[in-house]
Write an enzyme that holds these catalytic residues in place. Structure first.
Site, PDB file in Angstrom:
ATOM      1  N   HIS A 158       0.972  -1.314   0.018  1.00  0.00           N
ATOM      2  CA  HIS A 158       0.084   0.108  -0.010  1.00  0.00           C
ATOM      3  C   HIS A 158       0.794   1.296  -0.024  1.00  0.00           C
ATOM      4  O   HIS A 158       1.453   1.439   0.987  1.00  0.00           O
ATOM      5  CB  HIS A 158      -1.064   0.020   1.073  1.00  0.00           C
ATOM      6  CG  HIS A 158      -1.836   1.050   1.534  1.00  0.00           C
ATOM      7  ND1 HIS A 158      -2.182   1.943   2.268  1.00  0.00           N
ATOM      8  CD2 HIS A 158      -2.806   1.407   0.313  1.00  0.00           C
ATOM      9  CE1 HIS A 158      -3.169   2.921   2.151  1.00  0.00           C
ATOM     10  NE2 HIS A 158      -3.454   2.428   1.004  1.00  0.00           N
ATOM     11  N   ASP A 171      -1.093   6.194  -5.246  1.00  0.00           N
ATOM     12  CA  ASP A 171      -2.200   7.133  -5.586  1.00  0.00           C
ATOM     13  C   ASP A 171      -1.664   8.071  -6.738  1.00  0.00           C
ATOM     14  O   ASP A 171      -0.563   8.454  -6.466  1.00  0.00           O
ATOM     15  CB  ASP A 171      -2.799   7.812  -4.548  1.00  0.00           C
ATOM     16  CG  ASP A 171      -3.194   6.785  -3.453  1.00  0.00           C
ATOM     17  OD1 ASP A 171      -4.072   6.213  -3.599  1.00  0.00           O
ATOM     18  OD2 ASP A 171      -2.305   6.731  -2.176  1.00  0.00           O
ATOM     19  N   GLU A 179      -4.096   3.868  -8.252  1.00  0.00           N
ATOM     20  CA  GLU A 179      -5.298   4.183  -7.739  1.00  0.00           C
ATOM     21  C   GLU A 179      -5.401   5.819  -8.468  1.00  0.00           C
ATOM     22  O   GLU A 179      -4.652   6.652  -8.338  1.00  0.00           O
ATOM     23  CB  GLU A 179      -5.210   4.308  -6.343  1.00  0.00           C
ATOM     24  CG  GLU A 179      -6.753   4.940  -6.107  1.00  0.00           C
ATOM     25  CD  GLU A 179      -7.014   5.026  -4.495  1.00  0.00           C
ATOM     26  OE1 GLU A 179      -6.400   4.461  -3.662  1.00  0.00           O
ATOM     27  OE2 GLU A 179      -7.936   5.880  -4.231  1.00  0.00           O
ATOM     28  N   HIS A 218      -1.226  11.434  -2.225  1.00  0.00           N
ATOM     29  CA  HIS A 218      -2.707  10.613  -1.686  1.00  0.00           C
ATOM     30  C   HIS A 218      -3.678  11.992  -1.264  1.00  0.00           C
ATOM     31  O   HIS A 218      -4.644  12.029  -1.803  1.00  0.00           O
ATOM     32  CB  HIS A 218      -2.655   9.963  -0.235  1.00  0.00           C
ATOM     33  CG  HIS A 218      -3.780   9.571   0.196  1.00  0.00           C
ATOM     34  ND1 HIS A 218      -4.632  10.199   1.152  1.00  0.00           N
ATOM     35  CD2 HIS A 218      -4.585   8.296  -0.035  1.00  0.00           C
ATOM     36  CE1 HIS A 218      -5.575   9.361   1.227  1.00  0.00           C
ATOM     37  NE2 HIS A 218      -5.577   8.250   0.712  1.00  0.00           N
ATOM     38  N   GLU A 221       0.378  -0.620  -4.809  1.00  0.00           N
ATOM     39  CA  GLU A 221      -0.310   0.306  -5.052  1.00  0.00           C
ATOM     40  C   GLU A 221       0.089   1.520  -4.741  1.00  0.00           C
ATOM     41  O   GLU A 221       0.884   1.719  -3.665  1.00  0.00           O
ATOM     42  CB  GLU A 221      -1.780  -0.138  -4.173  1.00  0.00           C
ATOM     43  CG  GLU A 221      -2.809   0.895  -4.252  1.00  0.00           C
ATOM     44  CD  GLU A 221      -3.153   1.989  -3.320  1.00  0.00           C
ATOM     45  OE1 GLU A 221      -3.982   2.697  -3.360  1.00  0.00           O
ATOM     46  OE2 GLU A 221      -2.153   2.455  -2.675  1.00  0.00           O
TER      47      GLU A 221
HETATM   48  O1  G3P Z   1      -6.451   1.521  -3.071  1.00  0.00           O
HETATM   49  C1  G3P Z   1      -6.691   1.085  -1.756  1.00  0.00           C
HETATM   50  C2  G3P Z   1      -6.495   2.100  -0.989  1.00  0.00           C
HETATM   51  O2  G3P Z   1      -5.356   2.711  -1.151  1.00  0.00           O
HETATM   52  C3  G3P Z   1      -7.671   3.189  -1.030  1.00  0.00           C
HETATM   53  O3  G3P Z   1      -7.689   4.099  -0.290  1.00  0.00           O
HETATM   54  O4  G3P Z   1      -7.317   6.300   0.925  1.00  0.00           O
HETATM   55  O5  G3P Z   1      -5.438   4.655   1.134  1.00  0.00           O
HETATM   56  O6  G3P Z   1      -5.945   5.638  -1.091  1.00  0.00           O
HETATM   57  P1  G3P Z   1      -6.386   5.409   0.085  1.00  0.00           P
HETATM   58 MG    MG Z   2      -4.760   4.534  -2.500  1.00  0.00          MG
END
Ligand code: G3P
Ligand code: MG
Length: 247
Positions: free
Chosen positions: A11, A40, A113, A53, A38
């Site tokens: 993450h 953002d 993402e 993010h 993953e």
């Molecule tokens: O993609 C999963 C997760 O990253 C979604 O929530 O807020 O951590 O970007 P967030």
């Molecule tokens: Mg995310």
């Protein structure tokens, strides 16, 4: 058949151990043995796709104000590591283009993402698809585009139909399966707080890959496996990978 999503996804890279959404975090995730990260992606004020993010700069950089109000020339000068600890000082905000080049070099797969700032869902998806088209080798698998923003997923579907999509969800919306069909998604990415065994079974029965975020407790991860979950998105990919050995 190989699944779209591996059992463990890092993450924001390896967010427990390095400043999120930086190249250092992605490198560390690779070192910790994960096959997919993953992160953002959103746009600077002048339309450059970057890894970030929040909609504002304060939490993870030395900058201030909305990301959408700052040009790339300004954002690239900011420090995106110092907030995490002195050892990380001097690390910058990466562009999506340089990130994709690093992923290819590291042989690391990605769940990008699409995280648009308010009002920028379409242009953000367009820019991300363009960067992918230019910097991810054609026919190289291992890329998934996900988003909470349905407009972004629709844009990605139309612009790059061959790149698999994941529908990101928080609480269960009544129309989740209709949306997944309309957006031609292969995967559903659910929040650990709101997934139930019944909902997980429904998602699997309809044939989707199922990812769950953000899970840092291996005991809970094993329980999720019993619910049919395919992929755990975790801040600690190294530890989770060790704990889920044999998954
Ligand atoms: O993609 C999963 C997760 O990253 C979604 O929530 O807020 O951590 O970007 P967030
Ligand atoms: Mg995310």
């Amino acid at each position: 058949m190989d699944r779209l999503l591996p059992p463990v996804v890092g993450h924001r890279g390896a967010a427990a151990d390095a400043p999120e959404n930086t190249l250092a975090s992605l490198r560390l995730a690779a070192e910790q043995g994960v096959k997919m990260v993953e992160f953002d992606a959103k746009l600077t004020g002048d339309g450059v796709a970057i890894l970030m993010h929040d909609d504002r700069l304060e939490r993870t950089t030395t900058g201030q104000g909305p990301v959408a109000a700052a040009p790339w020339a300004e954002i690239r000068q900011l420090d995106a590591g110092a907030w995490f600890g002195p050892a990380w000082r001097g690390i910058g905000v990466p562009s999506l283009e340089e990130t994709l080049a690093l992923l290819v070099e590291l042989d690391l797969n990605a769940n990008i993402e699409i995280k648009p700032c308010p009002g920028r869902a379409v242009e953000t998806a367009e820019a991300i698809v363009k960067a992918v088209g230019g910097h991810w080798p054609r026919n190289r698998p291992g890329l998934v585009l996900s988003s909470f923003a349905r407009e972004s997923l629709a844009t990605a579907r139309d612009a790059a139909p061959a790149v698999p999509r994941g529908l990101l969800l928080w609480k269960k919306p009544a129309d989740w399966s209709a949306a997944a069909v309309a957006l031609d998604c292969c995967a559903v990415h659910c929040a650990a707080q709101y997934l139930t065994p019944e909902w997980a079974a429904e998602i699997k029965r309809l044939g989707y890959d199922l990812a769950v975020y953000t899970v840092n407790d291996p005991v809970f991860a094993w329980q999720l496996r019993d619910w049919g979950v395919d992929s755990i998105i975790t801040d600690s990919p190294g530890a989770m990978g060790t704990a889920l050995h044999g998954w």
